[in-house]
Design a protein around this motif. Structure first.
Motif, PDB file in Angstrom:
ATOM      1  N   PRO A 286     -21.004   8.374  45.266  1.00 53.97           N
ATOM      2  CA  PRO A 286     -21.185   8.136  46.708  1.00 53.97           C
ATOM      3  C   PRO A 286     -19.856   7.793  47.360  1.00 53.97           C
ATOM      4  CG  PRO A 286     -21.937   6.240  45.442  1.00 53.97           C
ATOM      5  CD  PRO A 286     -21.601   7.304  44.438  1.00 53.97           C
ATOM      6  N   ASP A 287     -19.817   7.845  48.692  1.00 50.36           N
ATOM      7  CA  ASP A 287     -18.577   7.624  49.432  1.00 50.36           C
ATOM      8  C   ASP A 287     -18.038   6.208  49.281  1.00 50.36           C
ATOM      9  OD1 ASP A 287     -18.587  10.199  50.275  1.00 50.36           O
ATOM     10  OD2 ASP A 287     -19.493   9.780  52.234  1.00 50.36           O
ATOM     11  N   GLU A 288     -18.879   5.262  48.844  1.00 52.75           N
ATOM     12  CA  GLU A 288     -18.430   3.882  48.708  1.00 52.75           C
ATOM     13  C   GLU A 288     -17.321   3.739  47.674  1.00 52.75           C
ATOM     14  OE1 GLU A 288     -21.873   0.869  48.867  1.00 52.75           O
ATOM     15  OE2 GLU A 288     -22.847   2.765  48.452  1.00 52.75           O
ATOM     16  N   PHE A 289     -17.196   4.715  46.757  1.00 55.55           N
ATOM     17  CA  PHE A 289     -16.172   4.638  45.725  1.00 55.55           C
ATOM     18  C   PHE A 289     -14.781   4.926  46.288  1.00 55.55           C
ATOM     19  CE2 PHE A 289     -19.552   4.344  42.821  1.00 55.55           C
ATOM     20  CZ  PHE A 289     -19.042   3.986  41.588  1.00 55.55           C
ATOM     21  N   TYR A 331      -8.769   5.094  45.995  1.00 51.89           N
ATOM     22  CA  TYR A 331      -9.906   4.754  45.146  1.00 51.89           C
ATOM     23  C   TYR A 331     -10.116   3.244  45.108  1.00 51.89           C
ATOM     24  CZ  TYR A 331      -8.748   9.456  43.638  1.00 51.89           C
ATOM     25  OH  TYR A 331      -8.443  10.789  43.617  1.00 51.89           O
ATOM     26  N   ARG A 332     -11.343   2.824  45.320  1.00 49.10           N
ATOM     27  CA  ARG A 332     -11.682   1.404  45.284  1.00 49.10           C
ATOM     28  C   ARG A 332     -12.373   1.031  43.982  1.00 49.10           C
ATOM     29  NH1 ARG A 332     -15.066   0.126  50.510  1.00 49.10           N
ATOM     30  NH2 ARG A 332     -14.674  -1.993  49.782  1.00 49.10           N
ATOM     31  N   TYR A 333     -13.186   1.937  43.471  1.00 45.97           N
ATOM     32  CA  TYR A 333     -13.994   1.665  42.279  1.00 45.97           C
ATOM     33  C   TYR A 333     -13.854   2.810  41.286  1.00 45.97           C
ATOM     34  CZ  TYR A 333     -16.102  -1.513  45.664  1.00 45.97           C
ATOM     35  OH  TYR A 333     -16.297  -2.466  46.626  1.00 45.97           O
ATOM     36  N   SER A 334     -14.325   2.543  40.080  1.00 49.86           N
ATOM     37  CA  SER A 334     -14.311   3.569  39.041  1.00 49.86           C
ATOM     38  C   SER A 334     -15.620   3.502  38.267  1.00 49.86           C
ATOM     39  CB  SER A 334     -13.132   3.351  38.095  1.00 49.86           C
ATOM     40  OG  SER A 334     -13.152   4.313  37.056  1.00 49.86           O
ATOM     41  N   TYR A 344     -26.293   9.317  23.489  1.00 53.92           N
ATOM     42  CA  TYR A 344     -26.555   8.374  24.568  1.00 53.92           C
ATOM     43  C   TYR A 344     -25.261   8.046  25.307  1.00 53.92           C
ATOM     44  CZ  TYR A 344     -31.378   7.459  23.191  1.00 53.92           C
ATOM     45  OH  TYR A 344     -32.713   7.589  22.934  1.00 53.92           O
ATOM     46  N   VAL A 345     -25.396   7.734  26.604  1.00 52.52           N
ATOM     47  CA  VAL A 345     -24.233   7.460  27.452  1.00 52.52           C
ATOM     48  C   VAL A 345     -24.403   6.092  28.089  1.00 52.52           C
ATOM     49  CG1 VAL A 345     -22.935   8.171  29.483  1.00 52.52           C
ATOM     50  CG2 VAL A 345     -23.815   9.902  27.910  1.00 52.52           C
ATOM     51  N   LEU A 346     -23.396   5.239  27.935  1.00 55.00           N
ATOM     52  CA  LEU A 346     -23.359   3.917  28.567  1.00 55.00           C
ATOM     53  C   LEU A 346     -22.552   4.032  29.848  1.00 55.00           C
ATOM     54  CD1 LEU A 346     -23.932   0.810  28.360  1.00 55.00           C
ATOM     55  CD2 LEU A 346     -21.710   0.641  27.213  1.00 55.00           C
ATOM     56  N   GLN A 347     -23.103   3.545  30.958  1.00 58.87           N
ATOM     57  CA  GLN A 347     -22.462   3.685  32.266  1.00 58.87           C
ATOM     58  C   GLN A 347     -22.264   2.325  32.908  1.00 58.87           C
ATOM     59  OE1 GLN A 347     -23.714   6.804  35.237  1.00 58.87           O
ATOM     60  NE2 GLN A 347     -24.372   5.033  36.427  1.00 58.87           N
ATOM     61  N   GLY A 348     -21.105   2.135  33.530  1.00 58.75           N
ATOM     62  CA  GLY A 348     -20.811   0.890  34.229  1.00 58.75           C
ATOM     63  C   GLY A 348     -19.847   1.123  35.378  1.00 58.75           C
ATOM     64  N   THR A 349     -19.862   0.206  36.365  1.00 58.14           N
ATOM     65  CA  THR A 349     -19.007   0.302  37.551  1.00 58.14           C
ATOM     66  C   THR A 349     -17.920  -0.768  37.480  1.00 58.14           C
ATOM     67  OG1 THR A 349     -20.896   1.077  38.851  1.00 58.14           O
ATOM     68  CG2 THR A 349     -18.975   0.308  40.070  1.00 58.14           C
ATOM     69  N   PHE A 350     -16.693  -0.378  37.806  1.00 56.74           N
ATOM     70  CA  PHE A 350     -15.542  -1.272  37.737  1.00 56.74           C
ATOM     71  C   PHE A 350     -14.706  -1.124  39.007  1.00 56.74           C
ATOM     72  CE2 PHE A 350     -16.834  -0.288  33.481  1.00 56.74           C
ATOM     73  CZ  PHE A 350     -16.656  -1.454  32.758  1.00 56.74           C
ATOM     74  N   HIS A 351     -13.892  -2.148  39.269  1.00 54.97           N
ATOM     75  CA  HIS A 351     -12.863  -2.000  40.285  1.00 54.97           C
ATOM     76  C   HIS A 351     -11.798  -1.058  39.739  1.00 54.97           C
ATOM     77  CE1 HIS A 351     -14.133  -4.941  43.273  1.00 54.97           C
ATOM     78  NE2 HIS A 351     -14.384  -5.805  42.311  1.00 54.97           N
ATOM     79  N   ALA A 352     -11.224  -0.240  40.607  1.00 51.79           N
ATOM     80  CA  ALA A 352     -10.178   0.683  40.158  1.00 51.79           C
ATOM     81  C   ALA A 352      -8.958  -0.071  39.647  1.00 51.79           C
ATOM     82  CB  ALA A 352      -9.781   1.616  41.294  1.00 51.79           C
ATOM     83  N   ARG A 353      -8.760  -1.312  40.111  1.00 53.46           N
ATOM     84  CA  ARG A 353      -7.603  -2.100  39.678  1.00 53.46           C
ATOM     85  C   ARG A 353      -7.897  -2.897  38.403  1.00 53.46           C
ATOM     86  NH1 ARG A 353      -9.823  -4.797  44.052  1.00 53.46           N
ATOM     87  NH2 ARG A 353     -10.600  -6.899  43.576  1.00 53.46           N
ATOM     88  N   ASP A 354      -9.135  -2.891  37.914  1.00 50.88           N
ATOM     89  CA  ASP A 354      -9.479  -3.637  36.696  1.00 50.88           C
ATOM     90  C   ASP A 354      -8.683  -3.111  35.508  1.00 50.88           C
ATOM     91  OD1 ASP A 354     -11.230  -5.278  37.961  1.00 50.88           O
ATOM     92  OD2 ASP A 354     -13.040  -4.188  37.362  1.00 50.88           O
ATOM     93  N   ALA A 397      -9.808   6.554  37.448  1.00 52.98           N
ATOM     94  CA  ALA A 397     -10.492   6.370  38.734  1.00 52.98           C
ATOM     95  C   ALA A 397     -10.413   7.677  39.501  1.00 52.98           C
ATOM     96  CB  ALA A 397      -9.835   5.240  39.536  1.00 52.98           C
ATOM     97  N   PRO A 398     -11.475   8.005  40.237  1.00 53.74           N
ATOM     98  CA  PRO A 398     -12.684   7.225  40.543  1.00 53.74           C
ATOM     99  C   PRO A 398     -13.781   7.329  39.493  1.00 53.74           C
ATOM    100  CG  PRO A 398     -12.744   9.280  41.739  1.00 53.74           C
ATOM    101  CD  PRO A 398     -11.444   9.278  41.014  1.00 53.74           C
ATOM    102  N   ALA A 399     -13.617   8.175  38.470  1.00 50.47           N
ATOM    103  CA  ALA A 399     -14.646   8.314  37.445  1.00 50.47           C
ATOM    104  C   ALA A 399     -14.007   8.895  36.192  1.00 50.47           C
ATOM    105  CB  ALA A 399     -15.798   9.207  37.920  1.00 50.47           C
ATOM    106  N   ALA A 400     -14.585   8.562  35.038  1.00 54.51           N
ATOM    107  CA  ALA A 400     -14.077   9.089  33.772  1.00 54.51           C
ATOM    108  C   ALA A 400     -15.179   9.007  32.728  1.00 54.51           C
ATOM    109  CB  ALA A 400     -12.844   8.322  33.315  1.00 54.51           C
TER     110      ALA A 400
END
Length: 438
Positions: A286-289, A331-334, A344-354, A397-400
């Motif tokens: 979504p655009d929030e990232f 990019y704000r998040y990743s 199986y896939v584990l998914q999580g949201t992080f700050h791009a600066r983390d 970021a924004p995704a990997a």
């Protein structure tokens, strides 16, 4: 020059006539010279190379004349398909419709994939409530009022530091509040230091706009009263003499105001476990990232690509580094996905600066054997030696999507000692039970 050209043309015509032979009248009968008795032409034997060339030419001719034989099975299959096609066409005509041809399936694009996350969620530091940031702001106001009722000193000071995000305005307002209390502590008998005029410019512009200011003044002991000021009644915050003489208490409030720290909402990891599927390989965010919308980022990237390619040879290293920094700021998040050997896939949201170490801790918390060393890899190779780098620096970021594997040396030792390296799945059973299909 013209005469030379005419002379050359005349010589050229004369040369043609000489090659044609002696002239004669058109009505004159021409005599054909007797060539004598004819002799059979003597045929010489062709050379070896000429014989080979002729043999190859003959073979090519025979191959061109030869027609391939058609298998009877293939012929029957073609006839059957033609008959079925004609029957479908007749049925479609009788029904008043045209037969539909098989259309090629459309190409799949990332934007056609299901949304990977429904949004960015934060967790209240005072309770376990999780919500989007705009909704969480009002919730935290209510939570702080509950804390203030239980512990006025700690609650109001933390409230001031936590609910005001502008650090400069916060410091300016706190300095004035500190001065109010310091004046009373140093002059407890002076009435003028126990009053704060609401209409005062500094109070209106620097203190009153801060969230938690009124709660702090009330907790200290100030009460709002209407008093005369220059023969006109005005509102004041007044500290009673009873509280003013208790300088030890006021000193503790003054010091607590300066030393207390803020507590902020924490980014919710929004942990999900996805069942094995092809959709888990595609990520639609979504655009929030982004600090700008996805469409704006894509358009800006396309516009800049052509300009950068043209000027690539003229760009210094510092200029390229600056462009890379500007791109990172978008990019704000990743969104990080970790694929396990069982699919199986584990998914999580992080700050791009983390830092990447937070991803490692996140994965470790989801494992059955959280003590066992493991490796996280991207297409460039293992990343565990880069735990201190940020996700932006690692271009995550924004995704990997990362790959999980156990440390091979430790896994080999476990196999030698126990005969097995892991359970049915490295992930905890409760996570597998709550897994979902994207």
């Amino acid at each position: 020059m013209k005469k030379i050209g005419q002379l050359i043309e005349k010589k050229r015509i004369e040369s043609k006539f000489k090659k044609a032979g002696t002239g004669h009248s058109l009505q004159e009968e021409r005599k054909v010279p007797d060539a004598g008795p004819s002799r059979p032409a003597v045929r010489t034997t062709p050379s070896l190379s000429a014989q080979e060339a002729g043999q190859k030419a003959l073979e090519r001719f025979e191959q061109g004349q030869r027609k391939p034989k058609r298998d009877i099975t293939v012929l029957k299959s073609q006839v059957k398909e033609e008959v079925e096609s004609e029957q479908q066409g007749a049925a479609a005509s009788s029904a008043g419709t045209r037969p539909q041809r098989n259309q090629p399936s459309p190409a799949f694009h990332d934007q056609d994939a299901p949304i990977a996350v429904s949004g960015i969620f934060y967790q209240c530091p005072l309770c376990a409530t999780t919500a989007k940031q705009p909704d969480l702001t009002g919730h935290m106001d209510e939570c702080f009022l509950t804390i203030v009722a239980a512990d006025p000193l700690q609650g109001t000071c933390t409230m001031l530091n936590s609910l005001n995000r502008d650090s400069e305005k916060l410091k300016s307002g706190k300095d004035i509040l500190y001065k109010y209390l310091d004046n009373v502590c140093n002059n407890p008998d002076e009435e003028k230091y126990r009053k704060i005029r609401v209409g005062n410019k500094a109070f209106q512009e620097r203190v009153l706009p801060l969230k938690g200011t009124l709660e702090f003044l009330q907790a200290v002991g100030f009460q709002q009263k209407e008093l005369p000021h220059q023969d006109v009644p005005e509102l004041f915050w007044v500290l009673s003499e009873e509280y003013a003489v208790d300088t030890d208490r006021l000193s503790s409030w003054r010091d607590q105001l300066q030393s207390s720290e803020s507590i902020r909402p924490t980014l919710s990891r929004d942990m999900k476990v996805l069942r094995p599927s092809g959709s888990a390989q595609r990520i639609h965010l979504p655009d929030e990232f982004f600090r700008i919308t996805g469409e704006e980022a894509k358009k800006e990237q396309e516009n800049r690509k052509e300009v950068i390619e043209k000027s690539e040879r003229l760009r210094t290293k510092a200029m390229k580094a600056a462009d890379e920094q500007n791109e990172k700021r978008q990019y704000r998040y990743s969104l990080i996905r970790v694929r396990f050997p069982d699919g199986y896939v584990l998914q999580g949201t992080f700050h791009a600066r983390d830092r990447f170490s937070e991803v490692v801790s996140f994965v470790r918390s989801s494992l059955v054997n959280d003590w066992q060393p493991f490796i996280l890899s991207d297409p460039t190779g293992p990343l565990l030696e880069k735990e201190s780098a940020s996700l932006l620096q690692l271009k995550l970021a924004p995704a990997a999507q990362l790959m999980f594997s156990w440390d091979p040396q430790i896994a080999a030792e476990i196999t030698a000692a126990q005969g097995s390296t892991e359970a049915a799945s490295p992930l905890k059973p409760e996570l597998i039970a709550a897994s979902q299909t994207l």
